[in-house]
Design a protein around this motif. Structure first.
Motif, mmCIF file in Angstrom:
data_model
loop_
_atom_site.group_PDB
_atom_site.id
_atom_site.type_symbol
_atom_site.label_atom_id
_atom_site.label_comp_id
_atom_site.label_asym_id
_atom_site.label_seq_id
_atom_site.Cartn_x
_atom_site.Cartn_y
_atom_site.Cartn_z
ATOM 1 N N LEU A 1 0.765 -1.168 0.058
ATOM 2 C CA LEU A 1 -0.097 0.160 -0.119
ATOM 3 C C LEU A 1 0.679 1.259 0.152
ATOM 4 O O LEU A 1 0.805 2.279 -0.775
ATOM 5 C CB LEU A 1 -0.878 -0.097 1.393
ATOM 6 N N ILE A 2 1.944 1.198 0.690
ATOM 7 C CA ILE A 2 3.075 2.375 1.062
ATOM 8 C C ILE A 2 3.491 2.705 -0.385
ATOM 9 O O ILE A 2 3.591 3.762 -1.024
ATOM 10 C CB ILE A 2 3.905 2.286 1.985
ATOM 11 N N ALA A 3 4.006 1.531 -1.111
ATOM 12 C CA ALA A 3 4.623 1.453 -2.329
ATOM 13 C C ALA A 3 3.771 2.312 -3.444
ATOM 14 O O ALA A 3 3.917 3.122 -4.291
ATOM 15 C CB ALA A 3 5.067 0.385 -2.795
ATOM 16 N N MET A 4 2.361 1.865 -3.272
ATOM 17 C CA MET A 4 1.363 2.323 -4.408
ATOM 18 C C MET A 4 1.256 3.985 -3.960
ATOM 19 O O MET A 4 1.146 4.685 -5.144
ATOM 20 C CB MET A 4 0.141 1.784 -4.165
ATOM 21 N N VAL A 5 1.231 4.438 -2.729
ATOM 22 C CA VAL A 5 1.046 5.761 -2.420
ATOM 23 C C VAL A 5 2.335 6.428 -3.188
ATOM 24 O O VAL A 5 2.112 7.610 -3.504
ATOM 25 C CB VAL A 5 0.929 6.086 -0.909
ATOM 26 N N ILE A 6 3.517 6.057 -2.849
ATOM 27 C CA ILE A 6 4.837 6.574 -3.232
ATOM 28 C C ILE A 6 4.850 6.745 -4.828
ATOM 29 O O ILE A 6 4.994 7.793 -5.366
ATOM 30 C CB ILE A 6 5.827 5.763 -2.794
ATOM 31 N N ALA A 7 4.261 5.813 -5.504
ATOM 32 C CA ALA A 7 4.077 5.754 -6.892
ATOM 33 C C ALA A 7 3.319 6.957 -7.425
ATOM 34 O O ALA A 7 3.655 7.666 -8.396
ATOM 35 C CB ALA A 7 3.902 4.426 -7.400
ATOM 36 N N CYS A 8 2.113 6.952 -6.691
ATOM 37 C CA CYS A 8 1.301 7.876 -7.146
ATOM 38 C C CYS A 8 1.646 9.288 -6.903
ATOM 39 O O CYS A 8 1.268 10.303 -7.419
ATOM 40 C CB CYS A 8 -0.269 7.521 -6.301
ATOM 41 N N ASP A 9 2.273 9.409 -5.668
ATOM 42 C CA ASP A 9 2.868 10.809 -5.158
ATOM 43 C C ASP A 9 4.096 11.232 -6.290
ATOM 44 O O ASP A 9 4.176 12.370 -6.433
ATOM 45 C CB ASP A 9 3.457 10.766 -3.926
ATOM 46 N N PHE A 10 4.655 10.375 -6.790
ATOM 47 C CA PHE A 10 5.961 10.593 -7.669
ATOM 48 C C PHE A 10 5.214 11.056 -8.724
ATOM 49 O O PHE A 10 5.656 11.911 -9.495
ATOM 50 C CB PHE A 10 6.788 9.371 -7.889
ATOM 51 N N TYR A 11 4.203 10.501 -9.320
ATOM 52 C CA TYR A 11 3.627 10.946 -10.595
ATOM 53 C C TYR A 11 2.780 12.392 -10.547
ATOM 54 O O TYR A 11 3.099 13.103 -11.266
ATOM 55 C CB TYR A 11 2.468 10.118 -11.055
ATOM 56 N N GLN A 12 2.229 12.542 -9.415
ATOM 57 C CA GLN A 12 1.549 13.833 -9.129
ATOM 58 C C GLN A 12 2.740 15.033 -9.161
ATOM 59 O O GLN A 12 2.272 16.015 -9.608
ATOM 60 C CB GLN A 12 0.682 13.742 -7.873
ATOM 61 N N THR A 13 3.944 14.772 -8.274
ATOM 62 C CA THR A 13 4.901 15.553 -8.443
ATOM 63 C C THR A 13 5.236 15.908 -9.714
ATOM 64 O O THR A 13 5.549 17.321 -10.072
ATOM 65 C CB THR A 13 6.041 15.238 -7.484
ATOM 66 N N TYR A 14 5.648 14.893 -10.563
ATOM 67 C CA TYR A 14 5.984 15.212 -11.995
ATOM 68 C C TYR A 14 4.937 16.163 -12.731
ATOM 69 O O TYR A 14 5.189 16.995 -13.487
ATOM 70 C CB TYR A 14 6.212 14.019 -12.822
ATOM 71 N N TYR A 15 3.515 15.673 -12.609
ATOM 72 C CA TYR A 15 2.460 16.424 -13.218
ATOM 73 C C TYR A 15 2.557 17.811 -13.003
ATOM 74 O O TYR A 15 2.345 18.685 -13.553
ATOM 75 C CB TYR A 15 1.121 15.546 -12.732
ATOM 76 N N ASN A 16 2.520 18.256 -11.445
ATOM 77 C CA ASN A 16 2.280 19.329 -11.090
ATOM 78 C C ASN A 16 3.522 20.425 -11.154
ATOM 79 O O ASN A 16 3.631 21.219 -11.534
ATOM 80 C CB ASN A 16 1.666 19.451 -9.427
ATOM 81 N N GLY A 17 4.800 19.603 -11.151
ATOM 82 C CA GLY A 17 6.049 20.276 -11.209
ATOM 83 C C GLY A 17 6.533 20.586 -12.658
ATOM 84 O O GLY A 17 7.310 21.562 -12.947
#
Length: 610
Positions: free
Chosen positions: A73-89
């Motif tokens: 579950l934590i790995a899924m959260v990290i993967a989602c957060d990584f993509y969202q950071t790329y999308y917004n940044g």
């Protein structure tokens, strides 16, 4: 909202998705993935991570199994957060730039094709400003609004499912609260749109005040006259209008928002907890596990926010529908003057013009031109003279098909003007307008009024020489590649009023047109420069038709035919000698101007002249 309105809102929001995909391919997919990650994170955080911990404790789950599931579950959260950071940044800014670029090009292209008459109406200008200032934001935020709605529905369903396991009454509370907030949001969005429309009109006026105080052309008047007080008064009036909006419309908005917030708090929070407390106090026990208590507390907090969101979706989609409907209505609107693509092509060389019984009025009531008839043969040099307001410049606009005559017909080479391809028709005219506009582009681009290629450079140079301004341009280090004005380039070149008119003449010389129209071309020139300009012009236009509008009759003596306009009518026509001999209006104007030149000359010879 009626069924028809709901269908319209749905269709317009589908159009938004298609439009964004046209403006920037990939944006819809990337945004969809972003919101999928967002929903995934929320579900994991609120419904899985912590509840699963209490579930593992209550059911004595093996540590190995617990760690595998929690780490996944934590790995899924990290993967989602990584993509969202790329999308917004990184991605979002580049994507918005592409959308803005393509969107503005579409609006600008439509503006260039639209009827000149529409720009006389303030409502049209306000619409243009709304589309340019808010259009991109409204379109991109609409896609987020749609996914926000999907997110709210998915998460809301999950939360309601969790609450149903606790008590079905909580679902009823959620539905009632959402419905009431939805009704209030419809009113809020209507008021919000009204505020946007009224503030947009005020903003355009404020922009004008700012523009006057920030451009050098206006500064000399501001510094030497009382114009500052005039604009101070305008600014005060605009401030009062803003305050009026704040007192009426904004106050109404505030009341609706306050009612909505109180409603959400009372219905979804207070009533819910009072109900649960009374129920379990009456039973004397709490029939919930530790995990259920944690989940119910988290879900109740999230549901309060979700209720707010659910009630915003419908009105939000409705607002998006209003914006996109205005955009598509504007883009699809057809000008009264048809482009007639694929229409007849004008012949090369000098063209003839025939004006048959043409009348025109700007407002449909007062005639500016009345029953004008002219027959200008190919290669003929014609002058149109008259006092200010006689209709001379209006006639030029009709010839260029910027306006449509109310009566009569204009023909090019004995063919009605509307039968031609509009662009091809206008390309036959080389025009030097009275109010010359220079743009912050290179000298070459200002002359060609188009991009300049290597093959165009010689044509630009010859045009500048013919207009008598090349020596000024040659002084600059970059020559014809020098930027005009210093607004954005400290090494730019500044032209005086007379020099700007010479640039306008260079535009005519650089254009391969069959008809040359000179609208007061020598207004800012001294007599010597005027004589030089006309010599150059006549040489360059030897094989072209020339229509010259001037209040200086000395410039018209060599014309084959002179038309005298007065009160929108042709009162005289003939050669210079014929009109002088007739002793009419032209002769009187000639005598007046001749005596004025003589007085100036005698003053220059007088030793007492300052």
């Amino acid at each position: 909202m009626s069924v028809g309105d709901m269908r319209s809102v749905f269709n317009n929001n589908i159009k938004i998705v298609k439009l964004i995909n046209e403006l920037n391919r990939g944006r819809v997919f990337m945004t969809s993935l972003y919101w999928a990650c967002d929903m995934c994170e929320i579900i994991i955080y609120n419904l899985l991570l912590l509840p699963f911990l209490y579930y593992a404790v209550d059911h004595s789950l093996p540590v190995e199994n617990f760690l595998i599931i929690e780490c996944s579950l934590i790995a899924m959260v990290i993967a989602c957060d990584f993509y969202q950071t790329y999308y917004n940044g990184k991605y979002l800014e580049k994507s918005n730039q592409r959308i803005t670029h393509t969107y503005n090009l579409r609006i600008f292209d439509h503006i260039r094709k639209d009827d000149l008459e529409r720009f006389c109406h303030p409502e049209y200008k306000d619409k243009i400003m709304r589309l340019l200032d808010l259009g991109v934001y409204n379109i991109t935020s609409a896609l987020d609004m749609q996914w926000w709605g999907i997110s709210v529905i998915v998460l809301g369903a999950a939360y309601i499912y969790m609450l149903a396991k606790i008590d079905y009454f909580l679902i009823i509370v959620a539905v009632v609260s959402s419905f009431l907030a939805f009704v209030l949001n419809i009113k809020i969005n209507k008021v919000s749109y009204q505020i946007m429309v009224e503030e947009n009109a005020i903003s355009r006026k404020l922009d004008y005040v700012v523009r006057v105080h920030s451009l050098r052309d206006y500064l000399q008047d501001l510094q030497t006259t009382g114009l500052g007080a005039v604009f101070g008064k305008i600014l005060s009036c605009l401030t009062l209008e803003i305050q009026k909006i704040a007192k009426t419309i904004t106050a109404k908005m505030s009341k609706y928002l306050t009612a909505k917030n109180i409603l959400i708090f009372i219905v979804s929070t207070t009533i819910t907890w009072i109900y649960l407390a009374v129920k379990y106090l009456d039973q004397g026990t709490i029939a919930l596990s530790t995990a259920d208590i944690i989940v119910s507390q988290t879900v109740m907090q999230q549901l309060c926010n979700m209720l707010m969101n659910i009630s915003d979706i419908g009105p939000g989609l409705q607002r998006n529908s209003i914006y996109v409907a205005e955009y598509f209505a504007y883009i699809k609107s057809a000008p009264d003057i048809s482009a007639n693509i694929g229409g007849k092509q004008p012949k090369e060389g000098a063209n003839g013009i025939r004006i048959r019984d043409v009348s025109f009025s700007y407002d449909g009531e007062k005639e500016v031109l009345s029953h004008i008839s002219m027959d200008i043969k190919a290669g003929e040099k014609v002058a149109i003279v008259g006092e200010n307001g006689a209709g001379k410049s209006t006639l030029v606009k009709l010839l260029l098909r910027l306006y449509i005559p109310c009566e009569g017909v204009i023909e090019l080479d004995e063919v009605p003007a509307q039968a031609y391809d509009l662009k091809a028709y206008r390309d036959r005219f080389g025009v030097a307008f009275q109010n010359t506009r220079l743009y912050c582009a290179t000298v070459a681009e200002n002359v060609l009024m188009d991009s300049c290629t290597e093959e165009d450079r010689e044509r630009v140079t010859q045009a500048l020489k013919s207009s008598g301004i090349y020596s000024r341009v040659a002084e600059a280090a970059r020559g014809i590649e020098t930027t005009v004005t210093r607004e954005f380039d400290p090494d730019g070149i500044e032209f005086s009023g007379g020099q700007a008119q010479k640039i306008a003449l260079a535009r005519v010389f650089a254009r391969d047109s069959g008809i040359v129209i000179l609208d007061e071309p020598s207004a800012a020139l001294d007599p010597m420069s005027e004589a030089e300009m006309f010599d150059n012009m006549l040489r360059a236009a030897e094989k072209r038709t020339v229509v010259m509008i001037s209040h200086r009759l000395s410039a018209c003596r060599g014309a084959d035919t002179i038309y005298v306009l007065n009160g929108g009518r042709i009162v005289e026509r003939g050669t210079h000698q014929e009109l002088i001999a007739a002793g009419g209006m032209y002769a009187n104007m000639w005598q007046t101007q001749a005596s004025g030149y003589a007085d100036c000359a005698s003053e220059q010879r007088s030793p007492h002249t300052l």
